[in-house]
Design an enzyme around this catalytic site. Sequence first.
Site, PDB file in Angstrom:
ATOM      1  CG  ASN A   8      -1.820   0.792   1.178  1.00  0.00           C
ATOM      2  OD1 ASN A   8      -1.493   2.415   0.924  1.00  0.00           O
ATOM      3  ND2 ASN A   8      -3.185   0.832   1.807  1.00  0.00           N
ATOM      4  N   GLY A  10      -0.082   4.398   0.164  1.00  0.00           N
ATOM      5  CA  GLY A  10      -0.282   5.305   1.009  1.00  0.00           C
ATOM      6  C   GLY A  10       0.347   5.133   2.352  1.00  0.00           C
ATOM      7  CD  GLU A  31      -3.197  -8.785   5.460  1.00  0.00           C
ATOM      8  OE1 GLU A  31      -4.269  -8.588   5.939  1.00  0.00           O
ATOM      9  OE2 GLU A  31      -2.617  -7.659   5.025  1.00  0.00           O
ATOM     10  CG  ASP A  60      -3.104  -5.947   9.570  1.00  0.00           C
ATOM     11  OD1 ASP A  60      -3.097  -5.904   8.328  1.00  0.00           O
ATOM     12  OD2 ASP A  60      -3.994  -6.524  10.344  1.00  0.00           O
ATOM     13  CG  PHE A 177      -4.678   5.198   1.904  1.00  0.00           C
ATOM     14  CD1 PHE A 177      -4.829   4.089   2.338  1.00  0.00           C
ATOM     15  CD2 PHE A 177      -3.581   6.000   2.595  1.00  0.00           C
ATOM     16  CE1 PHE A 177      -4.223   3.579   3.486  1.00  0.00           C
ATOM     17  CE2 PHE A 177      -3.033   5.477   3.668  1.00  0.00           C
ATOM     18  CZ  PHE A 177      -3.328   4.199   4.231  1.00  0.00           C
ATOM     19  N   GLY A 178      -8.079   4.903   1.084  1.00  0.00           N
ATOM     20  CA  GLY A 178      -8.731   3.915   1.853  1.00  0.00           C
ATOM     21  C   GLY A 178     -10.176   4.799   2.285  1.00  0.00           C
ATOM     22  CE1 TYR A 179     -14.043   0.910   4.683  1.00  0.00           C
ATOM     23  CE2 TYR A 179     -11.663   0.536   4.963  1.00  0.00           C
ATOM     24  CZ  TYR A 179     -12.676   0.186   4.661  1.00  0.00           C
ATOM     25  OH  TYR A 179     -13.115  -1.079   4.130  1.00  0.00           O
ATOM     26  CG  ASP A 180      -7.473   8.462   4.859  1.00  0.00           C
ATOM     27  OD1 ASP A 180      -7.686   8.129   5.925  1.00  0.00           O
ATOM     28  OD2 ASP A 180      -6.449   8.807   4.243  1.00  0.00           O
ATOM     29  NE  ARG A 204      -0.135   3.366   8.095  1.00  0.00           N
ATOM     30  CZ  ARG A 204      -1.371   3.426   7.831  1.00  0.00           C
ATOM     31  NH1 ARG A 204      -2.180   4.430   7.410  1.00  0.00           N
ATOM     32  NH2 ARG A 204      -2.314   2.258   7.807  1.00  0.00           N
TER      33      ARG A 204
END
Length: 218
Positions: A8, A10, A31, A60, A177-180, A204
């Site tokens: 990833n 991001g 995973e 993760d 990115f993602g759910y941001d 993070r």
Amino acid sequence: MLHYVTTNDGKVREAREYLDAVEAVDFDYTEVQADDLGPIAARGAREAYAHVGGPVLVDDAGLFLEGFDGFPGPYSAYVEHTLGVERVGELARQQAAETDETPRAQFRCVLAYCDGEGFAATPDAVDYGDRRGHDLAADERGTASTSDSVVSGDLPVKLFTGTVRGRIVEPRGEGGFGYDPIFEHDGKTLAEMTAAEKNAISHRGRALATFAEFYAER
Ligand SMILES: O=c1[nH]c(=O)c2ncn([C@@H]3O[C@H](COP(=O)(O)OP(=O)(O)OP(=O)(O)O)[C@@H](O)[C@H]3O)c2[nH]1
């Protein structure tokens, strides 16, 4: 040289703000299925260490919706790619509207470090503070903590955890990115924040701050 092992980009962009000398390694470690991020990250770090042959950090992360028993949690990437971020946001907002509540959620990030060596024991939930002057104490806004090493066979792993709490809103913003875009903290979605703003409060960023402190002494 520290290797940040992820598929990833991001995550890598955010990690570089904390770690000067870090090499991104695009390796898709296994995973395992688990209810929590820690075992997934620890197992991934051991596999990544065997692959890279030097110090590795794996990351993760996941979105844990309140009122959904932590869904999608460890399955966040799968759910992002199947249901999609907007649909997850709709589900959370619909359920909250039925109970007249604010849809809330938590982002969690677990960094797992492995370099083939052991670690001195550290107390749980150490508050290292934030380099940018933000209060990282464990409060309702978020937490940062580190764990004793997780030992399995000859390969100890150390975990660094960060969380941030927020509200689920209609998508806003172009960054991150993602759910941001659906995760709002202090009036802005993470996608509306600059990279530095997001790192200063994010799951993070908090985990990276505790890790960077540890790694500087390593
Ligand atoms: O809005 C977000 N802001 C973030 O800061 C963030 N960090 C992670 N995520 C999402 O949570 C899942 C992680 O899954 P994940 O940890 O398995 O990572 P991944 O599969 O993307 O890469 P890898 O590191 O495993 O190779 C994926 O859906 C990511 O998009 C985030 N979403």
